[in-house]
Design an enzyme around this catalytic site. Structure first.
Site, PDB file in Angstrom:
ATOM      1  N   LYS A 173       0.700  -1.403  -0.039  1.00 39.98           N
ATOM      2  CA  LYS A 173       0.000   0.056  -0.028  1.00 39.98           C
ATOM      3  C   LYS A 173       0.837   1.355  -0.157  1.00 39.98           C
ATOM      4  CE  LYS A 173      -3.478  -2.523   2.194  1.00 39.98           C
ATOM      5  NZ  LYS A 173      -4.415  -2.616   3.531  1.00 39.98           N
ATOM      6  N   GLN A 205      -4.506  -1.569   9.945  1.00 37.49           N
ATOM      7  CA  GLN A 205      -4.365  -2.730   9.002  1.00 37.49           C
ATOM      8  C   GLN A 205      -4.934  -4.058  10.039  1.00 37.49           C
ATOM      9  OE1 GLN A 205      -3.294  -3.451   6.097  1.00 37.49           O
ATOM     10  NE2 GLN A 205      -3.781  -5.490   6.436  1.00 37.49           N
ATOM     11  N   ASP A 253     -10.140   2.237   4.329  1.00 34.44           N
ATOM     12  CA  ASP A 253     -10.757   0.968   4.195  1.00 34.44           C
ATOM     13  C   ASP A 253     -12.254   0.900   4.002  1.00 34.44           C
ATOM     14  OD1 ASP A 253      -8.794  -0.798   4.000  1.00 34.44           O
ATOM     15  OD2 ASP A 253      -8.606  -1.061   6.293  1.00 34.44           O
TER      16      ASP A 253
END
Length: 371
Positions: free
Chosen positions: A96, A140, A163
């Site tokens: 990412k 995460q 997200d």
């Protein structure tokens, strides 16, 4: 039966309106090199390159980011919070951050030990929410067992929720309103739109019901194409681990599109003496199967996953209960969604800034941090 697998090359026409692309995902249909649309009646598999598509997305977003900055706006910045030493999580985060750098988005990783308390993690999240230099926040997952993931996801400010797991973003998704969409689902939707796969009035089966993949994919596909956040106007059936196999077989045979969010490998056969490990150059030879090298024939041999056949396991095989007039596509493998999920997650940081010139449901925090 037409099938679409994802390994090699296709010709894509870039979208002319990048802002609308990321919000409404309404790109033009895929056209072949000759300029004609892909035929729905073709009996040959259409090979879609997830890698090539991801590279094109990166180039487009990089141009958009630089254009955004050239107008005097601050560079988008992503902060990733990584808890513990999960090897897979570390790989995902590195990818990412690498994708962010490739498109000109600054980023940082905050590492915390596995025994961090939930209160400390929530306090850190609150500070990032208030930090004007942070455009997007990503904690995460998975988190250690003593931390409630839903509480942490809801603690991130909705406008910084890269997200798309905040309850407000999920709620807006379900109400067909513009929102930050979970990255893997957004990647699948982007692939469908870019490749011109028609969803209007089609029967779609989604294998998998997870809240971050199967559910949002289903929401995107079934909702009205005329709503505030246009959907696919498809009839969607969600299957999962408790769906009886015979019912799963019937559902997939009746489907025009199957989106596989779960794959089960068949039992590996006993290796024959003539079979050896595939050479490095053959690792991607088997599209939907396991590769072995036949030492006598001097060629790779594929052991296909259940439901696939062909020399490279490129064709889906189903005994049809449906009428022969049904068009069938295998729209997306979840592996391709994962391939682009990291990229699309980063994209939303930038999009929120760009969209404040339109009607935005959120107040956007901006800031500039050097790469």
């Amino acid at each position: 039966m037409a099938a679409a697998t994802f390994s090699s090359s296709v010709s894509l026409r870039p979208c002319l309106a990048p802002l609308r692309r990321w919000r409404a995902l309404s790109c033009p249909a895929l056209r072949s090199a000759s300029g004609s649309p892909r035929s729905a009646a073709s009996d040959e598999a259409t090979v879609i390159s997830g890698t090539k598509l991801a590279k094109e997305v990166l180039k487009e977003v990089q141009r958009d980011v630089e254009s955004w900055i050239s107008f005097g706006n601050k560079r988008p910045h992503l902060t990733v919070v990584l808890v513990g030493d999960n090897p897979a999580s570390h790989i995902y985060v590195r990818n990412k951050v690498k994708a962010a750098a490739a498109v000109g988005i600054s980023s940082e990783i905050i590492l915390r030990p596995e025994d961090i308390s939930q209160e400390e993690l929530l306090d850190m999240t609150l500070k990032l929410n208030k930090d004007p230099s942070v455009s997007g926040v990503l904690v995460q997952l998975p988190l250690p067992d003593h931390i409630d993931e839903r509480t942490v996801c809801n603690a991130i400010a909705p406008e910084k929720d890269v997200d798309g797991f905040h309850i407000i973003n999920i709620g807006r998704l379900c109400l067909d309103q513009p929102s930050i969409i979970p990255a893997t689902a957004a990647a699948v939707w982007e692939i469908i739109k870019r490749t011109g796969i028609q969803t209007f009035g089609k029967n779609v089966v989604v294998a998998g019901r997870s809240k971050n993949v199967g559910m949002p994919i289903s929401m995107l596909l079934h909702s009205d194409g005329e709503h505030e956040r246009p959907g696919g106007d498809a009839t969607v059936t969600i299957t999962h681990r408790y769906t009886p196999k015979e019912q799963l077989k019937i559902h997939t045979q009746l489907a025009d599109i199957v989106i596989v969010a779960a794959v089960e490998y068949t039992e590996q056969p006993r290796l024959l003496k003539l079979m050896q490990t595939c050479l490095e150059e053959h690792h991607s030879y088997c599209i939907n199967g396991l590769c072995a090298f036949h030492s006598e024939l001097r060629k790779p041999i594929c052991k296909c996953l259940a439901g696939y056949n062909g020399e490279r396991c490129e064709h889906l095989t189903l005994n049809s209960y449906a009428h022969n007039s049904y068009e069938r596509y295998i729209a997306v493998g979840i592996g391709v969604g994962i391939l682009t999920s990291g990229i699309l997650a980063i994209i939303y940081c930038y999009v929120r800034k760009r969209c404040r010139k339109l009607k935005s449901p959120y107040k956007v925090c901006t800031g500039e941090t050097a790469l």
